[in-house]
Design an enzyme around this catalytic site. Structure first.
Site, PDB file in Angstrom:
ATOM      1  N   ARG A  35      14.673   0.891   8.931  1.00  0.00           N
ATOM      2  CA  ARG A  35      14.970   1.717   7.752  1.00  0.00           C
ATOM      3  C   ARG A  35      16.410   2.206   7.732  1.00  0.00           C
ATOM      4  O   ARG A  35      17.019   2.300   6.667  1.00  0.00           O
ATOM      5  CB  ARG A  35      14.033   2.922   7.710  1.00  0.00           C
ATOM      6  CG  ARG A  35      12.645   2.514   7.326  1.00  0.00           C
ATOM      7  CD  ARG A  35      11.714   3.660   7.407  1.00  0.00           C
ATOM      8  NE  ARG A  35      10.444   3.309   6.793  1.00  0.00           N
ATOM      9  CZ  ARG A  35       9.362   4.049   6.856  1.00  0.00           C
ATOM     10  NH1 ARG A  35       9.392   5.190   7.503  1.00  0.00           N
ATOM     11  NH2 ARG A  35       8.257   3.675   6.274  1.00  0.00           N
ATOM     12  N   LYS A 198      -9.222  -2.382   4.977  1.00  0.00           N
ATOM     13  CA  LYS A 198     -10.199  -1.815   4.041  1.00  0.00           C
ATOM     14  C   LYS A 198      -9.994  -2.175   2.581  1.00  0.00           C
ATOM     15  O   LYS A 198      -8.867  -2.188   2.095  1.00  0.00           O
ATOM     16  CB  LYS A 198     -10.124  -0.294   4.135  1.00  0.00           C
ATOM     17  CG  LYS A 198     -10.599   0.246   5.452  1.00  0.00           C
ATOM     18  CD  LYS A 198     -10.471   1.740   5.393  1.00  0.00           C
ATOM     19  CE  LYS A 198     -10.967   2.399   6.657  1.00  0.00           C
ATOM     20  NZ  LYS A 198     -10.586   3.812   6.639  1.00  0.00           N
ATOM     21  N   GLY A 354       3.035  -2.063   5.926  1.00  0.00           N
ATOM     22  CA  GLY A 354       3.254  -1.947   7.371  1.00  0.00           C
ATOM     23  C   GLY A 354       2.878  -3.149   8.210  1.00  0.00           C
ATOM     24  O   GLY A 354       3.729  -3.740   8.870  1.00  0.00           O
ATOM     25  N   GLY A 377       3.790   2.270   1.223  1.00  0.00           N
ATOM     26  CA  GLY A 377       3.090   3.083   0.222  1.00  0.00           C
ATOM     27  C   GLY A 377       3.701   2.924  -1.156  1.00  0.00           C
ATOM     28  O   GLY A 377       2.987   2.748  -2.152  1.00  0.00           O
TER      29      GLY A 377
HETATM   30  P1  AMP Z   1      -4.044  -2.303   6.788  1.00  0.00           P
HETATM   31  O1  AMP Z   1      -3.327  -1.138   7.393  1.00  0.00           O
HETATM   32  O2  AMP Z   1      -5.099  -1.921   5.800  1.00  0.00           O
HETATM   33  O3  AMP Z   1      -3.116  -3.380   6.304  1.00  0.00           O
HETATM   34  O4  AMP Z   1      -4.900  -2.924   7.969  1.00  0.00           O
HETATM   35  C1  AMP Z   1      -4.307  -3.543   9.067  1.00  0.00           C
HETATM   36  C2  AMP Z   1      -5.294  -3.592  10.181  1.00  0.00           C
HETATM   37  O5  AMP Z   1      -6.427  -4.323   9.772  1.00  0.00           O
HETATM   38  C3  AMP Z   1      -4.753  -4.279  11.401  1.00  0.00           C
HETATM   39  O6  AMP Z   1      -4.621  -3.331  12.434  1.00  0.00           O
HETATM   40  C4  AMP Z   1      -5.803  -5.326  11.720  1.00  0.00           C
HETATM   41  O7  AMP Z   1      -6.135  -5.357  13.090  1.00  0.00           O
HETATM   42  C5  AMP Z   1      -6.999  -4.856  10.940  1.00  0.00           C
HETATM   43  N1  AMP Z   1      -7.904  -5.973  10.651  1.00  0.00           N
HETATM   44  C6  AMP Z   1      -7.601  -7.150  10.083  1.00  0.00           C
HETATM   45  N2  AMP Z   1      -8.675  -7.959  10.050  1.00  0.00           N
HETATM   46  C7  AMP Z   1      -9.696  -7.286  10.608  1.00  0.00           C
HETATM   47  C8  AMP Z   1     -11.050  -7.603  10.881  1.00  0.00           C
HETATM   48  N3  AMP Z   1     -11.560  -8.782  10.555  1.00  0.00           N
HETATM   49  N4  AMP Z   1     -11.819  -6.651  11.478  1.00  0.00           N
HETATM   50  C9  AMP Z   1     -11.294  -5.462  11.810  1.00  0.00           C
HETATM   51  N5  AMP Z   1     -10.010  -5.108  11.589  1.00  0.00           N
HETATM   52  C10 AMP Z   1      -9.216  -6.006  10.994  1.00  0.00           C
END
Ligand code: AMP
Length: 397
Positions: A35, A198, A354, A377
């Protein structure tokens, strides 16, 4: 767009909102300086044009007033090194002493202000506080894309105190034009790739993208909510049961809009959430009890790669699996490589959020995509179709 190339900075004090919210280790060493490096072109432009610079930022989330743990003074030695000159430090971002320091600045001087969030007025968007900050400079520049989605005193409210002298920095300009290129005027086919943990974090993103894209690829933990919604067996994979109706709505909307929605057909399952877990490749909708899907499978990688390689615009947010575990990183790596390959053949690719940035860096591909966003974000809110207050304030000024 109002940018700094159209302004004469000679003998002017430029008050720049930067995003120096960098991670620090226990000894206050910066562990990721992306950054700060991203803000250097703007700072250097002003310094070499005969102006002086006042830098303001937040750092972390201090709860109650000043806290040395979140002091920006820890950044001074590093800034002196990269700016190749002394950096003065004001122990408060507003007040008489700071105003005096700012008024004495000579061309080429740099003054760093203490953490804006030591005053709760910053996040409240307080006008009096914004006015006090505005006393420090002759011209205001916003180069803090990472904070552009916040209507804070230093990012948006302050603009009204700089009539005709509120500008975008280079970073802000690049971020916004990259997002506009993808979201307002994409060359087709336009493919968005969403992953990560999620669905709940990305509902609005999915909804807005379905109005714009030709292909929407879903991977990561969020794929299992879709697979369960379609009647698949997902074992103990990550799932958000309350979002099954949302997933069904998205499937329906994709059909209506003629968007190709790509959900993984195979997955790498594990018998524990562990890099060393036993793993197997299986159909994504036939996961046995107690097993969980942690990556996309080879058939899916092939299908996603073909779509990516045929695309002219690509947007990527979120890993395809638990890429932090070496044994479940292949899907994310292959998708990153496919995006790089498509870019080499002329596609425009934007990567942000991220974990996808961490992934693209991990595979040393950040120079092989068209743009890597510095603001997770802010980027997501833009993709959701929301206005970014930090951008709108300047555009409307
Ligand atoms: P986000 O911050 O929503 O982009 O989520 C990123 C996180 O999602 C990373 O730390 C990944 O390890 C996790 N992730 C990706 N695929 C899976 C999965 N199949 N099961 C559990 N966690 C996951």
């Amino acid at each position: 767009m109002k940018n700094i190339d159209q302004f004469n900075f000679k003998n002017k004090r430029a008050l720049i909102r930067v995003d120096f919210n960098v991670p620090l280790d226990d000894d206050f060493n910066i562990t990721d300086d992306t950054r700060i490096l991203a803000a250097l072109p703007t700072i250097n432009k002003i310094l070499t044009s005969g102006g002086s610079v006042i830098l303001m930022s937040h750092l972390g989330r201090p709860k109650e007033g000043p806290d040395d743990k979140y002091s920006l003074r820890h950044l001074v030695p590093y800034l002196e090194k990269v700016l190749k000159r002394p950096v003065q430090f004001a122990t408060d971002c507003i007040g008489k002493e700071t105003e005096e320091m700012a008024s004495k600045l000579q061309p080429g001087d740099v003054l760093l202000l203490e953490n804006l969030r030591f005053h709760k007025e910053e996040t409240k968007g307080d006008e009096t506080f914004a006015k006090k900050l505005a006393l420090l400079g002759d011209v205001y520049i916003n180069d803090a894309f990472g904070s552009a989605h916040r209507a804070h005193a230093s990012t948006a409210v302050i603009v009204k105190y700089f009539p005709g002298a509120a500008l975008f920095g280079y970073l802000m300009q690049d971020e916004v034009s990259s997002l506009e290129k993808v979201m307002k005027n994409p060359q087709r086919p336009f493919t968005a790739i969403l992953g990560g943990a999620k669905v709940s974090d990305k509902i609005e993103v999915i909804n807005n993208l379905l109005d714009k894209v030709d292909n929407l690829i879903i991977g990561g933990g969020m794929m299992f909510t879709f697979i369960k919604a379609m009647g698949g067996k997902i074992g103990s994979s990550l799932v958000e049961d309350d979002l099954i109706p949302t997933a069904l709505d998205a499937i329906e909307k994709a059909k209506q809009k003629g968007v190709k929605l790509l959900i993984p057909t195979d997955t790498i399952i594990a018998d524990a959430f562990d890099n060393a877990a036993t793993k197997r490749t299986i159909k994504a909708d036939m996961i046995p009890e107690k097993w969980m899907g942690l990556d996309i499978g080879p058939e899916t990688i092939e299908a996603f790669t073909a779509i990516i390689l045929a695309s002219k615009t690509i947007l990527w947010n979120g890993p395809m699996g638990v890429f932090e575990f070496e044994n479940f990183a292949k899907g994310t790596e292959c998708i990153a490589k496919a995006i790089a390959k498509a870019t080499a053949s002329g596609a425009y690719s934007l990567v942000g959020g991220g974990d996808s940035v961490a992934a693209i860096n991990k595979y040393h591909l950040s120079n092989k995509v068209s743009y890597v966003s510095t603001g997770g974000g802010a980027m997501l809110e833009y993709i959701e179709g929301k206005d970014l207050p930090g951008v709108t304030a300047i555009l409307e000024s």
